[in-house]
Structure formats: C-alpha cells, structure tokens
Design a protein around this motif. Structure first.
Motif, PDB file in Angstrom:
ATOM      1  N   MET A   1      -2.799  11.756  -8.566  1.00  0.00           N
ATOM      2  CA  MET A   1      -1.392  11.510  -8.884  1.00  0.00           C
ATOM      3  C   MET A   1      -1.175  11.737 -10.377  1.00  0.00           C
ATOM      4  SD  MET A   1       0.685   7.864  -8.769  1.00  0.00           S
ATOM      5  CE  MET A   1       0.456   7.561  -7.032  1.00  0.00           C
TER       6      MET A   1
ATOM      7  N   LEU B   1       1.153   4.229  -3.077  1.00  0.00           N
ATOM      8  CA  LEU B   1       0.695   5.601  -2.854  1.00  0.00           C
ATOM      9  C   LEU B   1       1.814   6.629  -2.897  1.00  0.00           C
ATOM     10  CD1 LEU B   1      -1.943   5.002  -0.027  1.00  0.00           C
ATOM     11  CD2 LEU B   1      -2.294   5.172  -2.503  1.00  0.00           C
ATOM     12  N   ARG B   2       3.036   6.182  -3.165  1.00  0.00           N
ATOM     13  CA  ARG B   2       4.127   7.146  -3.297  1.00  0.00           C
ATOM     14  C   ARG B   2       3.834   8.099  -4.454  1.00  0.00           C
ATOM     15  NH1 ARG B   2       9.486   4.020  -4.274  1.00  0.00           N
ATOM     16  NH2 ARG B   2       8.036   2.931  -5.643  1.00  0.00           N
ATOM     17  N   GLY B   3       3.942   9.374  -4.202  1.00  0.00           N
ATOM     18  CA  GLY B   3       3.704  10.352  -5.260  1.00  0.00           C
ATOM     19  C   GLY B   3       2.267  10.827  -5.344  1.00  0.00           C
TER      20      GLY B   3
ATOM     21  N   LYS C   1       0.830  -1.206   0.000  1.00  0.00           N
ATOM     22  CA  LYS C   1       0.000   0.000   0.000  1.00  0.00           C
ATOM     23  C   LYS C   1       0.864   1.255   0.000  1.00  0.00           C
ATOM     24  CE  LYS C   1      -3.970   2.009   2.450  1.00  0.00           C
ATOM     25  NZ  LYS C   1      -4.917   1.830   3.569  1.00  0.00           N
ATOM     26  N   TRP C   2       1.934   1.241   0.808  1.00  0.00           N
ATOM     27  CA  TRP C   2       2.837   2.395   0.866  1.00  0.00           C
ATOM     28  C   TRP C   2       3.500   2.653  -0.478  1.00  0.00           C
ATOM     29  CZ3 TRP C   2       8.245   2.669   0.334  1.00  0.00           C
ATOM     30  CH2 TRP C   2       8.804   3.932   0.629  1.00  0.00           C
ATOM     31  N   LEU C   3       3.986   1.589  -1.106  1.00  0.00           N
ATOM     32  CA  LEU C   3       4.645   1.731  -2.410  1.00  0.00           C
ATOM     33  C   LEU C   3       3.683   2.261  -3.464  1.00  0.00           C
ATOM     34  CD1 LEU C   3       6.771  -1.565  -2.507  1.00  0.00           C
ATOM     35  CD2 LEU C   3       7.634   0.776  -2.271  1.00  0.00           C
TER      36      LEU C   3
ATOM     37  N   ASP D   1       5.186   2.127 -11.725  1.00  0.00           N
ATOM     38  CA  ASP D   1       5.977   0.905 -11.737  1.00  0.00           C
ATOM     39  C   ASP D   1       5.168  -0.211 -12.383  1.00  0.00           C
ATOM     40  OD1 ASP D   1       6.689  -1.807 -10.081  1.00  0.00           O
ATOM     41  OD2 ASP D   1       8.461  -0.551 -10.359  1.00  0.00           O
TER      42      ASP D   1
ATOM     43  N   GLU E   1      -1.269  12.515  -3.791  1.00  0.00           N
ATOM     44  CA  GLU E   1      -1.642  13.542  -2.831  1.00  0.00           C
ATOM     45  C   GLU E   1      -3.134  13.452  -2.554  1.00  0.00           C
ATOM     46  OE1 GLU E   1      -0.543  17.242  -4.563  1.00  0.00           O
ATOM     47  OE2 GLU E   1       1.625  16.930  -4.315  1.00  0.00           O
TER      48      GLU E   1
END
Length: 274
Positions: A96, A60-62, A56-58, A239, A64
């Motif tokens: 994003m 949502l990187r980038g 989940k963290w990966l 990614d 807002e």
C-alpha cells in the motif's frame, strides 16, 4: 517467545473493556427503551465479530495483494520461512502507498495479513525488511491486534452511550448537546487509556520476538532508525486510528506523547541492541 506479561495485560484490559461495554449497552438499551437482556446477548455474540471484520476491512482499504513473482518473490520466501520458525501460518502479504515507510498487521493466527508500504520496500535492505516483517508476524502470533481493534470500537460505543444519556435525556437543547459531545470525548479518552496500557508494551514484545526470530536485533534497529529519519516532516496517508497498528508512529508534543501508542523509538532501538 510467548510473553506472559503481555497475556496478563491483555486479560486485565479485556475484562475492563468488557465491563465498559456491558455498562454502555445497558445505558443505550435503557435510553431507547429496549429490552436489556436481548441487547446484551446479541451484542456480546455479534459485536466482537462485527468489530473485527469491520476493523480489518477498514485497515485494508487501498492495499493490494503482493505478487508472488518478480521483485516480491524473495519477500514471500522470507515471510514463509519466518512464519514457519515462529509457529504461525504464512500471513497474506499486501502492499500500500502510505506516504511514509511503514508496515502493519491485522487479523488473527491462521488469517493474518501483513501490509507494507511501497516506501518501506524502497528504503530497507533485505535483513532490515526481514526484521520488520518478523515484528508484524509477532503481533499476529500474540493476538494483540484483535484486542487493539475491538478496544478502539468499545471506546466509541462508550462515548455514544455517554452522549445519549446527557444529550437525549432531560432538556434537549444546544447546551445539553454540546455537553454530551464533550462528555463523550472524555469517556472515549478514559477507555482509550486502558487500551494504551497494552499498546506500548506490545511493541516491545513484538520487537523482542522479531529479534529472537532472526537471531539479532540490529536489523530491526537499523530499520527503525531509517523509518524515523525518512518520516520526519512527511505526512502519512493512513487514518489516525490505523497509526496504532503500524510499526512506527511518530507522536509529537507533550499531550501526544502522553497518549502515545508506541514507546519512544530511541528506547526501542536501545532494547534491540542491548
């Protein structure tokens, strides 16, 4: 709509993935001379939580948070209404830049997140965006996002186990390292095939759920047509692992089609308008 077929597929694939994990954890514990039972117990308890949180963290990187006022106020009202009708809590909305018009969902019921690209917001009409958001809420409701994230992580763990067995046991030379690397890719591919067994099907189910939620499949069908047309020749900034979670993923070529995470867009549109 709660699709029984999707639940059965998720149960079967989940059982197979769990068996792969048990085998991989046993191999890793053996190679490093660790006590097998504690490794299995800790892994079974901690690994799913770690994989879910990390995935989940990966994802949502980038991204807002989407403001609740101004141009996004109507999107929040739309999402709240859809969530209520579909029987889930309103997901957190984020935006994003993805390079292409797209959207994806992560999380579970009660803690879901829907991310839409700024390119998508500029492209779609209100009813088309409503269809896309309903599709993403359906993924959260059906819990298939969790299966996808954990499945991809287990594929990586199985690949690591195969590599350790071949490269770190016996003669440790460049040949065994290269062979271990090649075998690791093959092992990851095999596990990924089981994940793909639900990946394409879950898109059809989410499309059907979205059609039911908004009362027509045409808005989502038009959205997919626009997304597909505009995405032609443009590169996504996401990614590759994230592409499986998006509403649209354009795989090209024979091999890419064989391991496609999504059904052909034309078939999805045809079903939505049937």
């Amino acid at each position: 709509m709660s699709d029984f077929g999707l639940k059965v597929r998720m149960a079967i694939v989940g059982t197979i993935l769990f068996a792969f994990y048990i085998a991989a954890a046993t191999v890793i514990a053996t190679v490093f001379a660790l006590p097998i039972l504690p490794v299995l117990v800790v892994g079974i308890v901690a690994l799913p939580v770690i994989q879910y949180k990390l995935g989940k963290w990966l994802a949502l990187r980038g991204a807002e948070d989407m403001p609740e006022e101004g141009q996004y106020a109507e999107v929040h009202r739309m999402t709240e209404s859809l969530s209520r009708d579909m029987g889930v809590e309103k997901p957190r909305l984020m935006v994003m830049q993805m390079g292409v018009p797209n959207a994806f969902a992560v999380g579970r019921k009660g803690a879901g997140v829907v991310v839409v690209s700024t390119e998508l917001m500029q492209l779609l009409r209100r009813d088309e965006l409503e269809g896309v958001i309903a599709h993403e809420i359906a993924h959260i409701k059906n819990r298939d996002v969790i299966t996808m994230v954990i499945g991809q992580s287990i594929a990586m763990i199985v690949g690591m186990a195969v590599y350790y067995v071949i490269a770190l046991t016996g003669e440790r030379n460049i040949g065994s390292i290269l062979l271990g690397y090649a075998a690791s890719i093959v092992a990851q591919t095999i596990v990924t095939i089981f994940v793909l067994a639900i990946s394409r099907y879950r898109e059809y189910v989410a499309d059907a759920d979205a059609r039911e939620a908004i009362g027509s499949g045409d808005p989502l069908a038009r959205a997919l047509e626009k997304i597909s047309g505009v995405s032609e020749g443009r590169e996504s900034t996401l990614d590759d692992n994230m592409s499986a979670l998006c509403i649209f993923n354009a795989e090209r070529g024979l091999l890419a089609s064989l391991f496609a995470t999504h059904p052909p867009t034309e078939k999805r549109i045809e079903r939505l308008r049937y």
